[in-house]
Design a protein around this motif. Structure first.
Motif, PDB file in Angstrom:
ATOM      1  N   ARG A 224       1.407 -10.020   4.414  1.00 14.56           N
ATOM      2  CA  ARG A 224       0.123 -10.711   4.463  1.00 14.56           C
ATOM      3  C   ARG A 224       0.010 -11.499   5.978  1.00 14.56           C
ATOM      4  NH1 ARG A 224      -1.864 -15.832   3.478  1.00 14.56           N
ATOM      5  NH2 ARG A 224      -3.852 -15.778   2.337  1.00 14.56           N
ATOM      6  N   SER A 225       0.841 -12.054   6.158  1.00 15.09           N
ATOM      7  CA  SER A 225       0.901 -13.043   7.542  1.00 15.09           C
ATOM      8  C   SER A 225       0.573 -12.148   8.661  1.00 15.09           C
ATOM      9  CB  SER A 225       1.968 -13.941   7.560  1.00 15.09           C
ATOM     10  OG  SER A 225       3.323 -13.059   8.010  1.00 15.09           O
ATOM     11  N   MET A 226       1.074 -11.073   8.427  1.00 10.04           N
ATOM     12  CA  MET A 226       0.825  -9.895   9.627  1.00 10.04           C
ATOM     13  C   MET A 226      -0.289  -8.948   9.595  1.00 10.04           C
ATOM     14  SD  MET A 226       4.877  -8.701  10.256  1.00 10.04           S
ATOM     15  CE  MET A 226       4.381  -7.425  11.469  1.00 10.04           C
ATOM     16  N   GLY A 227      -1.161  -9.130   8.744  1.00 16.64           N
ATOM     17  CA  GLY A 227      -2.331  -8.357   8.458  1.00 16.64           C
ATOM     18  C   GLY A 227      -2.002  -6.858   8.320  1.00 16.64           C
ATOM     19  N   MET A 228      -0.909  -6.570   7.599  1.00 15.62           N
ATOM     20  CA  MET A 228      -0.614  -5.153   7.923  1.00 15.62           C
ATOM     21  C   MET A 228      -1.410  -4.298   7.172  1.00 15.62           C
ATOM     22  SD  MET A 228       1.831  -5.094   9.999  1.00 15.62           S
ATOM     23  CE  MET A 228       2.639  -3.307   9.525  1.00 15.62           C
ATOM     24  N   VAL A 229      -2.217  -4.662   6.126  1.00 12.87           N
ATOM     25  CA  VAL A 229      -2.991  -3.999   5.136  1.00 12.87           C
ATOM     26  C   VAL A 229      -4.356  -4.578   5.178  1.00 12.87           C
ATOM     27  CG1 VAL A 229      -3.578  -2.660   3.162  1.00 12.87           C
ATOM     28  CG2 VAL A 229      -1.194  -3.133   3.939  1.00 12.87           C
ATOM     29  N   PRO A 230      -5.271  -4.432   6.382  1.00 14.74           N
ATOM     30  CA  PRO A 230      -6.349  -5.526   6.565  1.00 14.74           C
ATOM     31  C   PRO A 230      -7.390  -5.292   5.528  1.00 14.74           C
ATOM     32  CG  PRO A 230      -6.121  -3.747   8.329  1.00 14.74           C
ATOM     33  CD  PRO A 230      -4.928  -3.685   7.534  1.00 14.74           C
ATOM     34  N   GLN A 231      -7.540  -4.225   4.971  1.00 13.98           N
ATOM     35  CA  GLN A 231      -8.664  -3.865   3.754  1.00 13.98           C
ATOM     36  C   GLN A 231      -8.319  -4.560   2.438  1.00 13.98           C
ATOM     37  OE1 GLN A 231     -10.954  -0.553   4.556  1.00 13.98           O
ATOM     38  NE2 GLN A 231     -10.871  -0.597   6.670  1.00 13.98           N
ATOM     39  N   GLY A 232      -6.957  -4.650   2.158  1.00  9.97           N
ATOM     40  CA  GLY A 232      -6.509  -5.165   1.148  1.00  9.97           C
ATOM     41  C   GLY A 232      -6.235  -3.933   0.176  1.00  9.97           C
ATOM     42  N   TYR A 233      -6.321  -3.900  -1.278  1.00 11.89           N
ATOM     43  CA  TYR A 233      -6.091  -3.077  -2.210  1.00 11.89           C
ATOM     44  C   TYR A 233      -7.505  -2.971  -2.943  1.00 11.89           C
ATOM     45  CZ  TYR A 233      -5.741  -6.596  -5.964  1.00 11.89           C
ATOM     46  OH  TYR A 233      -6.190  -7.533  -6.940  1.00 11.89           O
ATOM     47  N   ARG A 234      -7.601  -1.734  -3.229  1.00 15.06           N
ATOM     48  CA  ARG A 234      -8.541  -1.096  -4.278  1.00 15.06           C
ATOM     49  C   ARG A 234      -8.142  -0.406  -5.509  1.00 15.06           C
ATOM     50  NH1 ARG A 234     -10.213  -3.599  -0.355  1.00 15.06           N
ATOM     51  NH2 ARG A 234     -12.094  -3.187   0.882  1.00 15.06           N
ATOM     52  N   VAL A 235      -8.826  -0.839  -6.727  1.00 16.59           N
ATOM     53  CA  VAL A 235      -8.152  -0.229  -8.010  1.00 16.59           C
ATOM     54  C   VAL A 235      -9.052   1.063  -8.127  1.00 16.59           C
ATOM     55  CG1 VAL A 235      -8.124  -0.532 -10.481  1.00 16.59           C
ATOM     56  CG2 VAL A 235      -7.644  -2.477  -8.773  1.00 16.59           C
ATOM     57  N   ASN A 236      -8.330   2.030  -8.293  1.00 21.54           N
ATOM     58  CA  ASN A 236      -9.346   3.384  -8.927  1.00 21.54           C
ATOM     59  C   ASN A 236      -8.814   3.510 -10.296  1.00 21.54           C
ATOM     60  OD1 ASN A 236      -9.801   6.272  -9.212  1.00 21.54           O
ATOM     61  ND2 ASN A 236     -10.499   6.153  -7.245  1.00 21.54           N
ATOM     62  N   ASN A 237      -9.612   3.481 -11.190  1.00 23.08           N
ATOM     63  CA  ASN A 237      -9.569   3.379 -12.677  1.00 23.08           C
ATOM     64  C   ASN A 237      -9.279   5.021 -13.147  1.00 23.08           C
ATOM     65  OD1 ASN A 237     -11.484   0.836 -12.169  1.00 23.08           O
ATOM     66  ND2 ASN A 237     -10.127   0.621 -13.806  1.00 23.08           N
ATOM     67  N   PHE A 238      -9.410   5.963 -12.428  1.00 25.72           N
ATOM     68  CA  PHE A 238      -9.369   7.199 -12.662  1.00 25.72           C
ATOM     69  C   PHE A 238      -8.210   7.879 -12.330  1.00 25.72           C
ATOM     70  CE2 PHE A 238     -13.792   6.500 -12.346  1.00 25.72           C
ATOM     71  CZ  PHE A 238     -14.409   6.954 -13.710  1.00 25.72           C
ATOM     72  N   LEU A 239      -7.060   7.222 -11.825  1.00 20.89           N
ATOM     73  CA  LEU A 239      -5.733   7.431 -11.370  1.00 20.89           C
ATOM     74  C   LEU A 239      -5.045   7.623 -12.607  1.00 20.89           C
ATOM     75  CD1 LEU A 239      -5.020   5.637  -7.987  1.00 20.89           C
ATOM     76  CD2 LEU A 239      -5.463   8.010  -8.312  1.00 20.89           C
ATOM     77  N   THR A 240      -4.252   8.573 -12.962  1.00 26.02           N
ATOM     78  CA  THR A 240      -3.875   8.639 -14.241  1.00 26.02           C
ATOM     79  C   THR A 240      -2.394   8.394 -14.475  1.00 26.02           C
ATOM     80  OG1 THR A 240      -3.221  11.060 -13.995  1.00 26.02           O
ATOM     81  CG2 THR A 240      -5.359  10.507 -14.994  1.00 26.02           C
ATOM     82  N   ASP A 241      -1.642   8.258 -13.381  1.00 28.81           N
ATOM     83  CA  ASP A 241      -0.387   7.846 -13.233  1.00 28.81           C
ATOM     84  C   ASP A 241       0.010   6.420 -12.902  1.00 28.81           C
ATOM     85  OD1 ASP A 241       2.376   7.567 -12.600  1.00 28.81           O
ATOM     86  OD2 ASP A 241       2.879   9.710 -12.355  1.00 28.81           O
ATOM     87  N   PRO A 242       0.331   5.632 -13.827  1.00 29.81           N
ATOM     88  CA  PRO A 242       0.484   4.011 -13.526  1.00 29.81           C
ATOM     89  C   PRO A 242       1.496   3.645 -12.634  1.00 29.81           C
ATOM     90  CG  PRO A 242       1.574   4.702 -15.586  1.00 29.81           C
ATOM     91  CD  PRO A 242       0.982   5.828 -14.908  1.00 29.81           C
ATOM     92  N   ASP A 243       2.308   4.673 -11.826  1.00 30.03           N
ATOM     93  CA  ASP A 243       3.418   4.303 -11.194  1.00 30.03           C
ATOM     94  C   ASP A 243       2.888   4.732  -9.586  1.00 30.03           C
ATOM     95  OD1 ASP A 243       5.022   3.554 -12.889  1.00 30.03           O
ATOM     96  OD2 ASP A 243       5.827   5.324 -13.420  1.00 30.03           O
ATOM     97  N   GLN A 244       2.249   5.462  -9.471  1.00 35.92           N
ATOM     98  CA  GLN A 244       1.730   6.066  -8.073  1.00 35.92           C
ATOM     99  C   GLN A 244       0.723   5.115  -7.185  1.00 35.92           C
ATOM    100  OE1 GLN A 244      -0.616   9.646  -8.832  1.00 35.92           O
ATOM    101  NE2 GLN A 244       1.048  11.181  -8.951  1.00 35.92           N
TER     102      GLN A 244
END
Length: 300
Positions: A224-244
């Protein structure tokens, strides 16, 4: 087969208060978080990977300069798919309906089916990217051994792992170490994390916490402090594997969606039966040109 009065018995009886089942909200256009959209006017599109040059060589005094070659390495091909669905209603069912216009109600249901089909097709390269879906280099999309002129390139973990601080940090390290077709570093970075709904709480803790998660150490959250993933996360409800989980990188020409023919609807009556038929149709394809545009883990 046409929808007949036998399938709409309650709609033909007085006293019906409400019809329900077609009013649900839906998840829309989640593919836009993964794919760059382009239009097409062909049956297929091809995109070719080019190699540049390797590192320069030291030239001894009086010696000739070393010449290098550039070349094409692989071709990513996108073949358009035609996606369509239709229904028909008998003439008698339309005449005897007391409460609603059947056509209006079921054309909305048709549009809903078409939209959800698109979202399901959009995640197929990701869901099957560890097993059957291949990138243009004839290697599965997520691999440690994408072949190049200079060696192999990886866009997945050496040991598959669930989403946690360690696996996310290692993924970002691997992305930073990606090279081009001649082995030169490409300064790739992660942009956004794409996850199934089962991981949204884990992702929120990893991305939003001031300190490290799941530890008593009083350390900062480096991601978070280094801004390594600047656009954050997005949930995709059509992904079928809960671990990927997947990381979209800033490498251009990665995941692509080609729109060949936008959705169109049509209606026609059949002279012999009097049935009215409705159809929806569109053409598109989801795929990948440069596999460096995405990084994935299949989970532990």
């Amino acid at each position: 087969m046409a929808i007949s009065r036998g399938q709409l018995v309650k709609e033909l009886e007085p006293g019906l208060n409400a019809l329900f089942g077609l009013e649900y909200k839906q998840y829309e256009n989640q593919h836009a978080e993964i794919y760059a959209t382009e239009t097409s006017d062909r049956a297929f599109e091809e995109e070719v990977m080019l190699s540049g040059f390797g590192q320069a060589q030291t030239k001894p005094e009086g010696s000739g300069v070393v010449f290098d070659n550039a070349q094409e390495t692989y071709t990513a091909r996108y073949t358009m798919e035609t996606v369509a669905l239709a229904f028909a209603i008998t003439e008698e069912a339309i005449e005897d309906n007391l409460y609603d216009r059947l056509a209006s109600r079921y054309t909305k249901a048709l549009a809903r089916s078409m939209a959800q089909t698109k979202q399901t097709k959009a995640v197929t390269p990701l869901v099957n990217g560890f097993t059957t879906f291949q990138s243009g280099d004839s290697t599965v999309l997520f691999s440690r051994s994408h072949p190049t002129i200079a060696g192999n390139v990886a866009n997945t973990l050496a040991t598959q792992a669930d989403l946690n601080e360690t696996s996310l940090e290692q993924s970002l390290i691997d992305i930073a170490e990606m090279t081009d077709e001649r082995g030169l570093l490409i300064a790739a970075k992660g942009l956004k994390l794409v996850i199934p709904s089962a991981l949204q709480f884990t992702a929120e803790r990893l991305m939003a916490s001031q300190g490290r998660t799941a530890t008593a150490d009083n350390d900062i959250n480096a991601i978070r402090s280094m801004g390594m993933v600047p656009q954050g996360y997005r949930v995709n409800n059509f992904l079928t594997d809960p671990d990927q989980f997947f990381i979209i990188t800033d490498v251009p020409n990665g995941m692509k969606y080609f729109d060949r023919s936008p959705i169109k609807t049509a209606m026609e009556g059949d002279f012999d039966t009097g049935n009215v038929r409705y159809k929806a149709r569109e053409r598109y394809v989801f795929g990948v040109s440069d596999y460096r545009g995405i990084y994935g883990s299949n989970g532990a």
